[in-house]
Scaffold this motif. Sequence first.
Motif, PDB file in Angstrom:
ATOM      1  N   ASN A 135     -14.769   1.006  41.681  1.00 41.43           N
ATOM      2  CA  ASN A 135     -13.550   0.957  40.875  1.00 41.43           C
ATOM      3  C   ASN A 135     -12.409   0.374  41.694  1.00 41.43           C
ATOM      4  O   ASN A 135     -12.550   0.106  42.901  1.00 41.43           O
ATOM      5  CB  ASN A 135     -13.205   2.331  40.286  1.00 41.43           C
ATOM      6  CG  ASN A 135     -12.876   3.371  41.350  1.00 41.43           C
ATOM      7  OD1 ASN A 135     -12.309   3.057  42.401  1.00 41.43           O
ATOM      8  ND2 ASN A 135     -13.223   4.625  41.087  1.00 41.43           N
ATOM      9  N   ASP A 138      -3.578  -5.140  38.061  1.00 40.41           N
ATOM     10  CA  ASP A 138      -4.116  -4.001  38.813  1.00 40.41           C
ATOM     11  C   ASP A 138      -5.008  -4.468  39.955  1.00 40.41           C
ATOM     12  O   ASP A 138      -4.939  -3.942  41.072  1.00 40.41           O
ATOM     13  CB  ASP A 138      -4.908  -3.075  37.885  1.00 40.41           C
ATOM     14  CG  ASP A 138      -4.013  -2.355  36.888  1.00 40.41           C
ATOM     15  OD1 ASP A 138      -2.790  -2.306  37.124  1.00 40.41           O
ATOM     16  OD2 ASP A 138      -4.533  -1.848  35.879  1.00 40.41           O
ATOM     17  N   TYR A 141     -12.235   0.944  36.103  1.00 44.44           N
ATOM     18  CA  TYR A 141     -11.412   2.134  35.872  1.00 44.44           C
ATOM     19  C   TYR A 141     -12.227   3.418  35.830  1.00 44.44           C
ATOM     20  O   TYR A 141     -11.697   4.481  35.545  1.00 44.44           O
ATOM     21  CB  TYR A 141     -10.619   1.975  34.569  1.00 44.44           C
ATOM     22  CG  TYR A 141      -9.615   0.858  34.665  1.00 44.44           C
ATOM     23  CD1 TYR A 141      -8.417   1.023  35.360  1.00 44.44           C
ATOM     24  CD2 TYR A 141      -9.890  -0.394  34.112  1.00 44.44           C
ATOM     25  CE1 TYR A 141      -7.506  -0.010  35.480  1.00 44.44           C
ATOM     26  CE2 TYR A 141      -8.998  -1.434  34.228  1.00 44.44           C
ATOM     27  CZ  TYR A 141      -7.804  -1.244  34.916  1.00 44.44           C
ATOM     28  OH  TYR A 141      -6.906  -2.277  35.057  1.00 44.44           O
TER      29      TYR A 141
END
Length: 810
Positions: free
Chosen positions: A661, A751, A806
């Motif tokens: 992740n 992100d 995620y």
Amino acid sequence: MRSDLEILAPVGSFESLRAAVQNGANAVYLGGKDFSARASAANFGRDELEEAVKYCHIRGVRLFVTANTIIKQNEVEDFIEYMRFLYNIDVDAVIVQDIGMAMLIKKLMPDFELHASTQMAAHSIEDVKYLKSIGFKRVVLARELTIEEIEYICKNVDVDIEVFVHGALCVCYSGECLMSSMIGNRSGNRGRCAQPCRQKYILEDEETGKIIETEGEYILSPRDLNTVEEIGRIVDAGVLSLKIEGRMKRPEYVATVVSVYRDAVERYINGEKSIVTPEEINELYTIFNRKFTRGYILDEVGLEIMNSEKPNNRGLYIGTVESYNRKSKRLKIKLENNLKKGDGINLGGGTIGRILKGNNICEEGYKGETIEIDFIGDAYIGQKVFKTSDNDLIEKARKTFDENSENVKIPLFMNFEVKIGKPPVLKVYDEDGSSVHVYGDKEAEKAIKVALSSEKAETQLKKLGNTPYKAEYIECSIDDDATIPVSMINSMRREAVERISAERVKINDRKYKFTDISYKSEPRSEEYNSYSTDEKKIRVKLKNLEQLKAVVDFDIDKIYYEDIYTFEAAKDICESNNKKIIYSAPRIMRNDDYRVFEKLEGVITEQDDVLVSSWGEIKYFTEKFGCGIRADWSLNTFNGESAEFMRKSGIKSVCLSQELNIGEIDELEEFTDIETEVCIYGYTPLMISEYCPMGVLVRDCHKEKRCSDCRKIKYSLVDSSGNRYRLSQNEFCRTTIYNSEPTMILNNIEDIENTDTDVFRLDFTIESGELTREVVKAHIEAIEENMYSADKIYERFDNITTGHFYRGVE
């Protein structure tokens, strides 16, 4: 038996350990509570592990611990602490998958034997040579290899070779499967496989919508491997270790399978004509099977490997239903194998009560007879009946590993000396070099009546009873008139047994003890990373010229290209457009497959790079072409230690595992200075398999390869939820199963931009040239903070996934 040949047994509990050892295994493999690729097995706590080592070593059995999962950065220190514990309790070897952890073990504990797990997907002599060169003592080969390939490897590489000979098969190459991970968040690489291959699927023609008719719905479910009838071929190939699968199985299974294989191997080595009896074959079928196959190792393929009818235990075929009287609740069976009271059958569950032969109530029915049993349920004439449990077999197996059983007897050699006026001394030694001297607590005296005879002393010394020892040879040197109490002889014998056992436990003479082994992860300093910049690069991985022509004019850093047959043309196109192209090698390359790389001679030079997907390719391309090497995600780089190993090996860049992740990616980046890539778009390859559903189920393909036909029509697997998994075939007739939806994080690209990742990679597989162009354009614009194309691109897909970015894996 060949002195170095090993029967390697699976152990999921202490009961299974006793079952394996007492039935003749000379090595076992088991997992601890952590870092094991069978996380749902009972596994061993630390106290149990220490006792297991003692139990095995006393009985001359080696013990290997599986730590064959990929390790997250925040687990590295705990992993090394666990390795230190295993090292200090004298575990014989550790089985690993994670390359970074293997190299750390080698650095901190150089004399700790390393075995390369089958999860490392060693499927060629090049893989084996590479793994040996970096310190592995043993390599567990992929289960897809044939006996001819295995023999060639054994003859040409000086490293221990281990192969599976019995038990469950994976439809995908081990270590290359992401299906459980992507579908259910349970990673096979982390020991938590949910076995999606054992679920129901249908095969559909994408172009016509036609459903392909199959005999069963479990079209990805392999049979169980059983090589016992031809075990001699495997022995003769030169392998060291014959591995039985089954750490999730009950101890009775372990006892039965180990016993049958041990006896078969011994008979073969001794030159006996028949190496396995019909009764033993029946025992293997009864204890557990999903139908048996001789496997790829013994040249079976296609439907000979697969069992689409039932994904769990099938049992032993015993006959067919002749009639069923619902009123009297009597089922009539024509027996083709024996059936006893108390046995279980596949119809309706439960166990057999009485067996009726006419008006006679019997305990057992025999092959050739027609019997009746009491039955409530559904059955039809001609239905096959299978025995799924056998009380006699279970009881027979249990007796072999009862806590008081000692079937394995280690030979001891004794020298007993009794001299008047001196304490008696008992010297005991074994064949492995362990020895002890035990002295009596009183001096020997001159006998008043009856002196101690050699015969009497030997009688007492032989009383080893329920110990794992037998007195192989006893030499007594006793003065003519000497005597000592019999109780003293017994006491000395008991002490000698205890002390020789203690000597046998510590057999590895480890050099690095306790505080000598320490490790702490240290992040790099900020100025250390020479690659990370605020500007992210985009690279693409393409399959064909159509995709290449669609994107070659974009501002792309580098292009990875898969098709070796059009690579030269692709290189010309890229050079004309001032683009750097890099050949992307296949994930699976067997011994003979490497010949295809001859097509690259004169095309790839020392100035070029190659993207490698297997360990052997690193060695091959470095030595053969002298080119630069880049590592793909299939090498499962999961932590900074693995990434740093790549950097120190001269590898230019590494694509990180698709199971990490964003937080884990960011943490890993703190511990490496290599250029890193992350796949932020693509239909993730979930499996790569030697099994071809298109060829086998559609065209009845057997050993001939007609993958060109399979590639003309597009097929998908459809699961019970309606998810569609596209299939594709490569030039070696291997099937790739792609995820039902692409991974894409365009809407949240900032992100991943906030990590120290250097390169964003877009992997294209089944996309058209037009869609490939749109996706690349959208990502370029998204990085430039223009989200117009990004918003539109989502409309091109029914569903997308953000993969593990995620969620990660457990």
